[in-house]
Design a protein around this motif. Structure first.
Motif, PDB file in Angstrom:
ATOM      1  N   ILE A 185       6.731  -3.316  -0.326  1.00  0.00           N
ATOM      2  CA  ILE A 185       6.163  -4.708  -0.218  1.00  0.00           C
ATOM      3  C   ILE A 185       7.195  -5.481  -0.812  1.00  0.00           C
ATOM      4  O   ILE A 185       7.343  -6.630  -0.574  1.00  0.00           O
ATOM      5  CB  ILE A 185       4.937  -4.966  -1.099  1.00  0.00           C
ATOM      6  N   GLU A 186       8.072  -5.092  -1.606  1.00  0.00           N
ATOM      7  CA  GLU A 186       9.090  -5.822  -2.228  1.00  0.00           C
ATOM      8  C   GLU A 186      10.260  -6.206  -1.078  1.00  0.00           C
ATOM      9  O   GLU A 186      10.981  -7.470  -1.350  1.00  0.00           O
ATOM     10  CB  GLU A 186       9.967  -4.906  -3.425  1.00  0.00           C
ATOM     11  N   THR A 187      10.603  -5.464  -0.081  1.00  0.00           N
ATOM     12  CA  THR A 187      11.472  -5.692   0.884  1.00  0.00           C
ATOM     13  C   THR A 187      10.952  -6.390   2.141  1.00  0.00           C
ATOM     14  O   THR A 187      11.324  -7.181   2.757  1.00  0.00           O
ATOM     15  CB  THR A 187      12.273  -4.810   1.053  1.00  0.00           C
ATOM     16  N   LEU A 188       9.834  -5.569   2.668  1.00  0.00           N
ATOM     17  CA  LEU A 188       9.048  -5.998   3.843  1.00  0.00           C
ATOM     18  C   LEU A 188       7.781  -6.850   3.648  1.00  0.00           C
ATOM     19  O   LEU A 188       7.447  -7.488   4.663  1.00  0.00           O
ATOM     20  CB  LEU A 188       8.733  -4.710   4.561  1.00  0.00           C
ATOM     21  N   GLY A 189       7.421  -7.086   2.404  1.00  0.00           N
ATOM     22  CA  GLY A 189       6.332  -7.704   2.333  1.00  0.00           C
ATOM     23  C   GLY A 189       4.952  -7.327   2.474  1.00  0.00           C
ATOM     24  O   GLY A 189       4.796  -6.426   3.154  1.00  0.00           O
ATOM     25  N   GLU A 190       4.078  -8.314   2.662  1.00  0.00           N
ATOM     26  CA  GLU A 190       2.767  -7.873   3.144  1.00  0.00           C
ATOM     27  C   GLU A 190       2.437  -8.689   4.481  1.00  0.00           C
ATOM     28  O   GLU A 190       2.514  -9.695   4.192  1.00  0.00           O
ATOM     29  CB  GLU A 190       1.476  -8.151   2.050  1.00  0.00           C
ATOM     30  N   VAL A 191       2.151  -7.777   5.453  1.00  0.00           N
ATOM     31  CA  VAL A 191       1.948  -8.409   6.803  1.00  0.00           C
ATOM     32  C   VAL A 191       0.629  -8.762   7.062  1.00  0.00           C
ATOM     33  O   VAL A 191      -0.308  -7.821   6.863  1.00  0.00           O
ATOM     34  CB  VAL A 191       2.778  -7.548   7.961  1.00  0.00           C
ATOM     35  N   ASN A 192       0.137  -9.975   7.417  1.00  0.00           N
ATOM     36  CA  ASN A 192      -1.162 -10.257   7.660  1.00  0.00           C
ATOM     37  C   ASN A 192      -1.123 -10.819   9.153  1.00  0.00           C
ATOM     38  O   ASN A 192      -0.329 -11.676   9.666  1.00  0.00           O
ATOM     39  CB  ASN A 192      -1.799 -11.480   6.756  1.00  0.00           C
ATOM     40  N   LEU A 193      -2.212 -10.018  10.056  1.00  0.00           N
ATOM     41  CA  LEU A 193      -2.049 -10.311  11.680  1.00  0.00           C
ATOM     42  C   LEU A 193      -3.432 -11.091  11.719  1.00  0.00           C
ATOM     43  O   LEU A 193      -4.538 -10.579  11.170  1.00  0.00           O
ATOM     44  CB  LEU A 193      -1.871  -8.948  12.216  1.00  0.00           C
ATOM     45  N   VAL A 194      -3.549 -12.244  12.461  1.00  0.00           N
ATOM     46  CA  VAL A 194      -4.788 -12.922  12.582  1.00  0.00           C
ATOM     47  C   VAL A 194      -4.936 -12.713  14.076  1.00  0.00           C
ATOM     48  O   VAL A 194      -4.415 -12.702  14.966  1.00  0.00           O
ATOM     49  CB  VAL A 194      -4.503 -14.340  12.429  1.00  0.00           C
ATOM     50  N   PHE A 195      -6.503 -12.480  14.259  1.00  0.00           N
ATOM     51  CA  PHE A 195      -7.060 -12.373  15.602  1.00  0.00           C
ATOM     52  C   PHE A 195      -8.274 -13.286  15.728  1.00  0.00           C
ATOM     53  O   PHE A 195      -8.961 -13.604  14.795  1.00  0.00           O
ATOM     54  CB  PHE A 195      -7.706 -10.746  15.808  1.00  0.00           C
ATOM     55  N   PHE A 196      -8.189 -13.851  17.014  1.00  0.00           N
ATOM     56  CA  PHE A 196      -9.312 -14.586  17.456  1.00  0.00           C
ATOM     57  C   PHE A 196     -10.172 -13.696  18.627  1.00  0.00           C
ATOM     58  O   PHE A 196      -9.415 -13.478  19.683  1.00  0.00           O
ATOM     59  CB  PHE A 196      -9.065 -16.324  17.794  1.00  0.00           C
ATOM     60  N   ASP A 197     -11.303 -13.613  18.503  1.00  0.00           N
ATOM     61  CA  ASP A 197     -12.247 -13.030  19.538  1.00  0.00           C
ATOM     62  C   ASP A 197     -11.705 -11.866  19.950  1.00  0.00           C
ATOM     63  O   ASP A 197     -11.547 -11.406  21.016  1.00  0.00           O
ATOM     64  CB  ASP A 197     -12.269 -13.975  20.672  1.00  0.00           C
ATOM     65  N   GLY A 198     -11.059 -10.872  18.919  1.00  0.00           N
ATOM     66  CA  GLY A 198     -10.311  -9.796  19.051  1.00  0.00           C
ATOM     67  C   GLY A 198      -8.787  -9.708  19.574  1.00  0.00           C
ATOM     68  O   GLY A 198      -8.658  -8.523  20.199  1.00  0.00           O
ATOM     69  N   SER A 199      -8.372 -10.903  19.943  1.00  0.00           N
ATOM     70  CA  SER A 199      -7.231 -11.075  20.666  1.00  0.00           C
ATOM     71  C   SER A 199      -6.084 -11.277  19.415  1.00  0.00           C
ATOM     72  O   SER A 199      -6.460 -12.311  18.606  1.00  0.00           O
ATOM     73  CB  SER A 199      -7.282 -11.817  21.640  1.00  0.00           C
ATOM     74  N   TYR A 200      -5.153 -10.807  19.208  1.00  0.00           N
ATOM     75  CA  TYR A 200      -3.923 -11.145  18.379  1.00  0.00           C
ATOM     76  C   TYR A 200      -3.463 -12.801  18.748  1.00  0.00           C
ATOM     77  O   TYR A 200      -3.105 -13.090  19.742  1.00  0.00           O
ATOM     78  CB  TYR A 200      -2.805 -10.322  18.399  1.00  0.00           C
ATOM     79  N   ASP A 201      -3.306 -13.345  17.816  1.00  0.00           N
ATOM     80  CA  ASP A 201      -2.872 -14.800  17.800  1.00  0.00           C
ATOM     81  C   ASP A 201      -1.714 -15.023  17.188  1.00  0.00           C
ATOM     82  O   ASP A 201      -0.693 -15.383  17.621  1.00  0.00           O
ATOM     83  CB  ASP A 201      -4.050 -15.504  17.186  1.00  0.00           C
ATOM     84  N   HIS A 202      -1.536 -14.643  15.679  1.00  0.00           N
ATOM     85  CA  HIS A 202      -0.256 -15.045  15.080  1.00  0.00           C
ATOM     86  C   HIS A 202      -0.196 -14.139  13.752  1.00  0.00           C
ATOM     87  O   HIS A 202      -1.071 -13.317  13.580  1.00  0.00           O
ATOM     88  CB  HIS A 202      -0.253 -16.366  14.586  1.00  0.00           C
ATOM     89  N   ALA A 203       0.921 -14.145  12.985  1.00  0.00           N
ATOM     90  CA  ALA A 203       1.075 -13.362  11.758  1.00  0.00           C
ATOM     91  C   ALA A 203       1.951 -13.899  10.831  1.00  0.00           C
ATOM     92  O   ALA A 203       2.784 -14.865  11.099  1.00  0.00           O
ATOM     93  CB  ALA A 203       1.702 -12.094  12.217  1.00  0.00           C
TER      94      ALA A 203
END
Length: 323
Positions: A185-203
């Motif tokens: 987490i210190e180098t790659l961070g925490e990744v948050n992926l956002v989905f709308f209606d089951g479809s990936y939208d952004h991160a």
């Protein structure tokens, strides 16, 4: 011939006016309301605790940022949502909330073959330390938590303080969970992926919030500024696999899958945010409009339009909950 125009669909975007005093910011709801209004929706920003509000007047109740309810009074969240759902449609629904509020779902995700951060659960009623302290640094938190409530990071020589933390949670009747602090987490961070209606939208990717040597004091650590992120195929696969293992019969209006990376750089699920997730809409051009369109589909979905979303990225798994 009547000239009356049909009444616009009504949507409640649920928040709270107590955000500022708790140090929380909600930059998403105002722009989302405006995007819905542009689509002919009568969208209102409302407070979850408004006793004078008639929830039955809304076609849809979307939980956006009632974060004081979610973080400070989590035991009241599901009963409140169930009560509102008897008069309107609540998204995401109470059945989802009931499952995701208890992070013991991580064990079920792991059993379904989804890579997850290794987790040990310490139930109240047993000894204060019914777990093996992981080698290296580790994190203690309750299984029901939001905004890093009652969460702290410990070094190996601080096991006594960690046990006191567990004992504190047990006195409150809460189950504790212990996870290794993931160095990546210190180098790659925490990744948050956002989905709308089951479809990936952004991160987005966020820097770590927990600092070593900071004693647990009940505060809510805040992740430093998130930034836009382009997920790898492996990150997308794990996120889709987690939602496939968890999701009910239909896709969720909104979902956020939070990932860390193991010592080999492979993604694993830290947690699912399916109740009142921050969606970081400002970090992706057009995200506000895409989210508004997803809400609009739940108001009047075309009869012949299949539900949006990926037809099966990641692992297939049995759903963990049913409608």
């Amino acid at each position: 011939m009547s000239t009356d125009r049909p009444q616009a669909a009504r949507v409640a975007l649920v928040t709270t006016e107590h955000l500022a005093r708790n140090g929380w910011q909600d930059p998403d709801t105002g722009p989302l309301r405006d995007a819905l209004v542009r689509r002919g929706v009568d969208a209102r920003v409302v407070y979850w605790y408004d006793e004078a509000l008639d929830w039955g007047r809304f076609d849809l109740v979307v939980l956006r940022s009632p974060w004081d309810l979610f973080v400070l009074y989590p035991e009241h969240l599901v009963p409140w949502a169930v009560d509102v759902s008897q008069r309107s449609t609540v998204l995401n629904p109470p059945a989802v909330m009931r499952q995701v509020l208890d992070k013991r779902y991580l064990a079920r995700l792991a059993a379904a073959g989804v890579p997850t951060v290794p987790t040990v659960f310490a139930e109240p009623g047993g000894p204060d330390g019914p777990f093996t302290v992981p080698p290296g640094e580790f994190v203690v938190k309750p299984v029901t938590s939001g905004g890093a409530r009652a969460t702290a990071r410990y070094r190996p020589h601080e096991s006594a303080a960690a046990l006191a933390h567990v004992a504190y949670l047990h006195r409150r009747g809460e189950t504790a969970m212990v996870q290794p602090y993931v160095p990546a987490i210190e180098t790659l961070g925490e990744v948050n992926l956002v989905f709308f209606d089951g479809s990936y939208d952004h991160a987005v990717v966020k820097e770590p919030a927990l600092r070593p040597g900071v004693p647990f004091d009940g505060a809510h650590p805040v992740h430093p500024g998130p930034r836009a992120h382009r997920p790898t195929p492996a990150e997308l696969d794990v996120a889709y696999a987690a939602l496939a293992a968890f999701a009910p019969a239909g896709p969720l209006l909104s979902a956020r899958v939070d990932l860390l990376h193991d010592e080999h750089g492979e993604p694993m699920v830290l947690e699912l945010e399916l109740v009142t997730p921050a969606l970081f809409l400002a970090h992706s051009p057009g995200a506000v409009d895409r989210y508004a369109q997803a809400i609009r589909r739940h108001l009047s979905p075309p009869a012949t339009e299949p539900p949006p979303g990926s037809p099966g990225r990641g692992r297939a798994a049995e759903p963990m909950i049913t409608p």
